[in-house]
Design a protein around this motif. Structure first.
Motif, PDB file in Angstrom:
ATOM      1  N   SER A   1       0.873  -1.166   0.000  1.00  0.00           N
ATOM      2  CA  SER A   1       0.000   0.000   0.000  1.00  0.00           C
ATOM      3  C   SER A   1       0.916   1.224   0.000  1.00  0.00           C
ATOM      4  O   SER A   1       1.666   1.433   0.957  1.00  0.00           O
ATOM      5  N   ALA A   2       0.883   1.980  -1.087  1.00  0.00           N
ATOM      6  CA  ALA A   2       1.742   3.159  -1.227  1.00  0.00           C
ATOM      7  C   ALA A   2       1.088   4.110  -2.213  1.00  0.00           C
ATOM      8  O   ALA A   2       0.214   3.714  -2.982  1.00  0.00           O
ATOM      9  N   ASP A   3       1.499   5.365  -2.187  1.00  0.00           N
ATOM     10  CA  ASP A   3       0.999   6.295  -3.200  1.00  0.00           C
ATOM     11  C   ASP A   3       1.447   5.855  -4.586  1.00  0.00           C
ATOM     12  O   ASP A   3       0.677   5.912  -5.542  1.00  0.00           O
ATOM     13  N   ALA A   4       2.712   5.426  -4.686  1.00  0.00           N
ATOM     14  CA  ALA A   4       3.253   4.999  -5.972  1.00  0.00           C
ATOM     15  C   ALA A   4       4.073   3.729  -5.802  1.00  0.00           C
ATOM     16  O   ALA A   4       4.855   3.611  -4.863  1.00  0.00           O
ATOM     17  N   ILE A   5       3.876   2.808  -6.722  1.00  0.00           N
ATOM     18  CA  ILE A   5       4.675   1.583  -6.800  1.00  0.00           C
ATOM     19  C   ILE A   5       5.512   1.690  -8.064  1.00  0.00           C
ATOM     20  O   ILE A   5       4.988   1.995  -9.140  1.00  0.00           O
ATOM     21  N   VAL A   6       6.808   1.462  -7.919  1.00  0.00           N
ATOM     22  CA  VAL A   6       7.696   1.548  -9.067  1.00  0.00           C
ATOM     23  C   VAL A   6       7.750   0.185  -9.758  1.00  0.00           C
ATOM     24  O   VAL A   6       7.902  -0.847  -9.107  1.00  0.00           O
ATOM     25  N   ASN A   7       7.617   0.226 -11.068  1.00  0.00           N
ATOM     26  CA  ASN A   7       7.664  -0.968 -11.893  1.00  0.00           C
ATOM     27  C   ASN A   7       8.999  -1.027 -12.629  1.00  0.00           C
ATOM     28  O   ASN A   7       9.362  -0.081 -13.325  1.00  0.00           O
ATOM     29  N   ALA A   8       9.707  -2.134 -12.477  1.00  0.00           N
ATOM     30  CA  ALA A   8      10.920  -2.379 -13.255  1.00  0.00           C
ATOM     31  C   ALA A   8      10.455  -2.850 -14.635  1.00  0.00           C
ATOM     32  O   ALA A   8      10.352  -4.040 -14.911  1.00  0.00           O
ATOM     33  N   ALA A   9      10.121  -1.891 -15.479  1.00  0.00           N
ATOM     34  CA  ALA A   9       9.463  -2.148 -16.762  1.00  0.00           C
ATOM     35  C   ALA A   9      10.464  -2.472 -17.860  1.00  0.00           C
ATOM     36  O   ALA A   9      11.664  -2.198 -17.729  1.00  0.00           O
ATOM     37  N   ASN A  10       9.963  -3.015 -18.941  1.00  0.00           N
ATOM     38  CA  ASN A  10      10.790  -3.095 -20.142  1.00  0.00           C
ATOM     39  C   ASN A  10      10.436  -1.882 -21.002  1.00  0.00           C
ATOM     40  O   ASN A  10       9.448  -1.198 -20.757  1.00  0.00           O
TER      41      ASN A  10
ATOM     42  N   ASP B   1      -3.047  -1.384  -4.631  1.00  0.00           N
ATOM     43  CA  ASP B   1      -3.356  -0.492  -3.516  1.00  0.00           C
ATOM     44  C   ASP B   1      -2.414   0.714  -3.562  1.00  0.00           C
ATOM     45  O   ASP B   1      -1.580   0.925  -2.684  1.00  0.00           O
ATOM     46  N   ALA B   2      -2.521   1.449  -4.653  1.00  0.00           N
ATOM     47  CA  ALA B   2      -1.682   2.618  -4.902  1.00  0.00           C
ATOM     48  C   ALA B   2      -2.454   3.541  -5.842  1.00  0.00           C
ATOM     49  O   ALA B   2      -3.421   3.125  -6.467  1.00  0.00           O
ATOM     50  N   ARG B   3      -2.009   4.780  -5.936  1.00  0.00           N
ATOM     51  CA  ARG B   3      -2.632   5.701  -6.889  1.00  0.00           C
ATOM     52  C   ARG B   3      -1.975   5.612  -8.255  1.00  0.00           C
ATOM     53  O   ARG B   3      -2.625   5.787  -9.275  1.00  0.00           O
ATOM     54  N   TRP B   4      -0.647   5.370  -8.244  1.00  0.00           N
ATOM     55  CA  TRP B   4       0.103   5.371  -9.493  1.00  0.00           C
ATOM     56  C   TRP B   4       1.095   4.211  -9.548  1.00  0.00           C
ATOM     57  O   TRP B   4       1.581   3.745  -8.524  1.00  0.00           O
ATOM     58  N   VAL B   5       1.422   3.830 -10.764  1.00  0.00           N
ATOM     59  CA  VAL B   5       2.594   2.993 -11.027  1.00  0.00           C
ATOM     60  C   VAL B   5       3.577   3.875 -11.779  1.00  0.00           C
ATOM     61  O   VAL B   5       3.206   4.539 -12.755  1.00  0.00           O
ATOM     62  N   ILE B   6       4.793   3.923 -11.281  1.00  0.00           N
ATOM     63  CA  ILE B   6       5.858   4.649 -11.963  1.00  0.00           C
ATOM     64  C   ILE B   6       6.709   3.600 -12.668  1.00  0.00           C
ATOM     65  O   ILE B   6       7.332   2.757 -12.017  1.00  0.00           O
ATOM     66  N   HIS B   7       6.690   3.639 -13.991  1.00  0.00           N
ATOM     67  CA  HIS B   7       7.425   2.673 -14.802  1.00  0.00           C
ATOM     68  C   HIS B   7       8.816   3.236 -15.082  1.00  0.00           C
ATOM     69  O   HIS B   7       8.942   4.383 -15.514  1.00  0.00           O
ATOM     70  N   THR B   8       9.849   2.429 -14.850  1.00  0.00           N
ATOM     71  CA  THR B   8      11.209   2.831 -15.176  1.00  0.00           C
ATOM     72  C   THR B   8      11.918   1.653 -15.811  1.00  0.00           C
ATOM     73  O   THR B   8      11.669   0.503 -15.452  1.00  0.00           O
ATOM     74  N   VAL B   9      12.768   1.941 -16.773  1.00  0.00           N
ATOM     75  CA  VAL B   9      13.477   0.893 -17.498  1.00  0.00           C
ATOM     76  C   VAL B   9      14.918   0.842 -17.019  1.00  0.00           C
ATOM     77  O   VAL B   9      15.696   1.766 -17.253  1.00  0.00           O
ATOM     78  N   GLY B  10      15.242  -0.250 -16.342  1.00  0.00           N
ATOM     79  CA  GLY B  10      16.605  -0.432 -15.865  1.00  0.00           C
ATOM     80  C   GLY B  10      17.518  -0.939 -16.964  1.00  0.00           C
ATOM     81  O   GLY B  10      17.065  -1.521 -17.954  1.00  0.00           O
TER      82      GLY B  10
END
Length: 176
Positions: free
Chosen positions: A15-24, A75-84
């Motif tokens: 549960s967080a405002d934003a969850i970071v996604n290790a996206a492609n 359970d978040a408002r946003w997903v922040i997608h970032t490409v590693g």
């Protein structure tokens, strides 16, 4: 003041405002954390990613960059997608990995997110050595929040005991 915490668990359960996604770079889902976030968050995340691809991100998201979408059923408002970056033994890509954390926090600040949950970016299928990935994550987050982020909690969410130990070694002073 930003609190750093470490959690062993499933980032899709946070549960967080934003969850970071290790996206492609395609932003259209994949394996690992990316696939789990898309599956658990549901079709709204994929729809939002498709809209991004139809707009400014027609060729996908560049390594080290970050962009936000809805979190769907998470359970978040946003997903922040970032490409590693994919780890390389012949080229130092550390700055690209650090950029993932900095850019994700920049996006979180733009959104007004106060709590952000991060996975261990690039340490899975992209082959980044876990200890080095943890070091870069912790050092970058500390420096970024010290420079003025409004995020009040950064939570590192790792899946297993090995990752937990790697992050804990770089977070001796945090709540676990």
């Amino acid at each position: 003041m930003t609190t750093l915490t470490l959690v062993r668990g499933d980032i899709t359960q946070q549960s967080a405002d934003a969850i970071v996604n290790a996206a492609n770079s395609s932003l259209l889902g994949g394996g690992g954390v990316d696939g789990a976030i898309h599956r658990r968050g549901g079709p709204a995340i994929l729809e939002a990613c498709r809209a991004l691809r139809a707009g400014h991100y027609g060729k996908g998201l560049s390594t080290g960059r970050a962009v936000a979408t809805t979190a769907g059923r998470l359970d978040a408002r946003w997903v922040i997608h970032t490409v590693g970056p994919v780890h390389s033994t012949t080229e130092d890509r550390s700055e690209l990995l650090a950029s993932c954390y900095r850019e994700s926090l920049r996006v979180a600040d733009e959104l007004g997110a106060r709590t952000v949950a991060f996975p261990a970016i690039s340490t899975g299928i992209y082959g980044w050595p876990l200890d080095d990935g943890a070091r870069i994550a912790v050092e970058t987050v500390r420096a970024t929040v010290a420079a003025g982020s409004a995020v009040t909690e950064v939570r590192f969410v790792v899946f297993d005991d090995r990752a937990y130990a790697a992050f804990a070694a770089h977070l001796p002073d945090i709540s676990k």
